[in-house]
Design an enzyme around this catalytic site. Sequence first.
Site, short mmCIF file in Angstrom:
data_model
loop_
_atom_site.label_atom_id
_atom_site.label_comp_id
_atom_site.label_asym_id
_atom_site.label_seq_id
_atom_site.Cartn_x
_atom_site.Cartn_y
_atom_site.Cartn_z
N ASP A 53 -2.86 10.24 3.60
CA ASP A 53 -3.76 9.73 4.14
C ASP A 53 -4.71 11.00 4.37
OD1 ASP A 53 -6.30 8.78 3.72
OD2 ASP A 53 -5.74 6.81 5.04
N ARG A 106 -7.96 -0.49 0.81
CA ARG A 106 -7.92 -1.96 0.36
C ARG A 106 -8.81 -1.28 -0.66
NH1 ARG A 106 -12.43 -1.62 5.65
NH2 ARG A 106 -10.72 -0.63 6.73
N GLU A 122 -9.33 3.71 2.17
CA GLU A 122 -8.75 3.56 0.72
C GLU A 122 -7.83 2.93 0.66
OE1 GLU A 122 -7.47 5.04 3.19
OE2 GLU A 122 -5.49 4.84 2.67
N ASP A 149 1.75 7.00 5.17
CA ASP A 149 0.33 5.93 4.59
C ASP A 149 1.25 4.74 3.42
OD1 ASP A 149 -2.15 4.43 5.23
OD2 ASP A 149 -2.72 5.63 4.29
N LYS A 182 -9.99 13.36 7.85
CA LYS A 182 -9.46 12.60 8.93
C LYS A 182 -9.07 14.04 10.62
CE LYS A 182 -6.41 9.03 8.40
NZ LYS A 182 -7.24 8.19 8.54
N ASP A 226 -11.96 7.49 4.26
CA ASP A 226 -11.05 7.19 4.46
C ASP A 226 -10.21 5.37 4.40
OD1 ASP A 226 -9.21 7.27 5.87
OD2 ASP A 226 -9.97 7.78 7.71
N LYS A 282 0.60 -1.10 -0.03
CA LYS A 282 -0.29 0.48 -0.40
C LYS A 282 1.08 1.39 0.00
CE LYS A 282 -2.66 2.46 3.22
NZ LYS A 282 -4.23 2.81 4.53
N1 BES Z 1 -3.79 5.06 6.85
C1 BES Z 1 -4.96 5.04 7.22
C2 BES Z 1 -4.91 3.11 8.45
C3 BES Z 1 -3.82 4.29 9.75
C4 BES Z 1 -5.14 4.82 10.54
C5 BES Z 1 -2.39 4.03 10.64
C6 BES Z 1 -3.50 5.29 12.08
C7 BES Z 1 -1.93 4.19 11.26
C8 BES Z 1 -2.43 5.08 12.37
C9 BES Z 1 -6.12 4.21 7.25
O1 BES Z 1 -6.41 4.09 5.46
C10 BES Z 1 -7.69 3.87 7.30
O2 BES Z 1 -8.02 5.07 7.57
N2 BES Z 1 -8.42 3.60 7.85
C11 BES Z 1 -9.84 3.29 8.78
C12 BES Z 1 -11.05 2.37 8.43
C13 BES Z 1 -11.69 2.64 8.48
C14 BES Z 1 -12.28 3.87 7.56
C15 BES Z 1 -12.35 2.08 8.17
C16 BES Z 1 -9.14 3.43 10.20
O3 BES Z 1 -8.21 2.49 11.33
O4 BES Z 1 -10.00 4.44 11.23
ZN ZN Z 2 -4.62 5.13 4.83
MN MN Z 3 -7.27 5.94 5.18
#
Ligand code: BES
Ligand code: ZN
Ligand code: MN
Length: 501
Positions: A275, A356, A354, A293, A282, A352, A270
């Site tokens: 992000d 996946r 994204e 990210d 966010k 968010d 990824k």
């Molecule tokens: N890049 C983030 C995951 C992340 C969050 C990594 C905090 C490190 C620290 C990912 O793209 C994301 O935003 N995931 C969301 C998923 C949710 C929207 C289902 C998350 O973890 O809140």
């Molecule tokens: Zn992300």
């Molecule tokens: Mn995200």
Amino acid sequence: MQIKSQIAPLAKVKCDLLAVAVFKDAKTLPPELAALDRTLGGALQTGIKQGDLARKGSGYWFYTSKKAAATRVLIMNLGLRKEYDDEKLRQAVHQVITLARRLRVAHLALGHLAIEESKWPLAEAAHKVAETCLLAHYKYDAFTKKKETDDEDADRPIETVALVSAHASTQKALNQGIRSGTVYGSATNFARDLVNGPRNHVTPDAFLEKARKIARRPGMTLKVFNTAQLKKMGAGCFCGVAQGSDNPAYMLVLEYRHNQKNPPVAFVGKGITFDTGGISIKPSTKMRDMKMDMAGAAAVLGAMLAISELKPKENVIGVMALSENMPSGHAYTPGDILKALNGKTVEINSTDAEGRLVLADALTYTARTYKPKYMVDLATLTGACRTALGTYRAGLMTNHQATADQIMQAAERAGERYWQLPLDKAYKKLLKSKYADLMNNSDSGLAGTISAAAFLQEFVEKTHWAHLDIAGPGMENEGVFDYMDKTATGFGVRTLLRLLG
Ligand code: BES
Ligand code: ZN
Ligand code: MN
């Protein structure tokens, strides 16, 4: 930093600092150290008797006053012999490197760190020492570097490290370990530079430039897909994420061919170079961490760099899904329905989720094009994985237990830690959509890490596959490795390399 072996009695090693270590419970000095101590007029024994090594992790250094060829000698407490393991060895190396940097040592020698007593063969132990020298020495100074002449605070990197042994018979093993350890350590630091780098410098284009350089090496080729080509291919999930950004996005495929016949091993990363969350934006607190990210793609590129030097017997494909996730007038929005490369439709619940989406198309492409022996993806995919496992371990999920077992063994040798989470069919229910085949995340908030893996599983075809969620250890070093500084860890590079042999 250049690391090499040197066969010589310790008293004859010319350097700015000669580091040695003893077990706290050793009754006598090992022969090499006893010989050195005679030259030094008993300075080692005196300190030990004085209790200067009594405390955990303690050590002391002194000037040799020309009694030995080294300017200074450092002696450290390695702890109890029965507790000696890789982590203790790595910590000792970290201690030496940190002190040597502080003393502005240019030429360092590692005299005796008891690596002969490690449970590993000598070459493997030497590998760990060399690798740790590089990892411990690393500093992200792309934007702070000062010239030595400019400022008395300026940094002075260590120029050479000699791994010293008295026995010529060990040199071959030492050299072998130093070579592979140097490649692993440099590749991990290469990934750390990418992860530490800010969004305005580490763009998808910056990745492309680095990948092009690696692709010039023998055995390597690079395929570049821009969003126009990806759209034509039908990679609608990838393009949905990329469309909000003004910086171009790419899927990069680096191939290493050792032979023509065998199916390759594939690594997929990824690479969200920033992000923001997109329209599902966010909170601004700590949003800046999201420059990291792309740690999965950085690990893949780091591994490919090492592979181009180590030339393993396996064919290897390194795929990087590179894009920003930005809010804008042309960004994708919640409620959008995207069509993935494999034909499945996906309703967007949160923009968010994204990672996946870009991975979904990268995984399908990799599975279909290369029919890999197995496929491993690395992604800073879910905050939930940090919540569940903290930063100490990454999450591992799989559709094929033997692949997971192999990764666990590789990780053990690499010194990286994972924890397997289940991936029962039942979790797929969390991704039900009223309007499309799948939803990109669940409103339920349940099983955030596993449901993300369940989503990815829809795109791997029948390929043996493992998913590594490195959102915890992959970003900053908060309690992950105590032989690295607090910035990025390059997590995953060493596990991928160990998987190949
Ligand atoms: N890049 C983030 C995951 C992340 C969050 C990594 C905090 C490190 C620290 C990912 O793209 C994301 O935003 N995931 C969301 C998923 C949710 C929207 C289902 C998350 O973890 O809140
Ligand atoms: Zn992300
Ligand atoms: Mn995200």
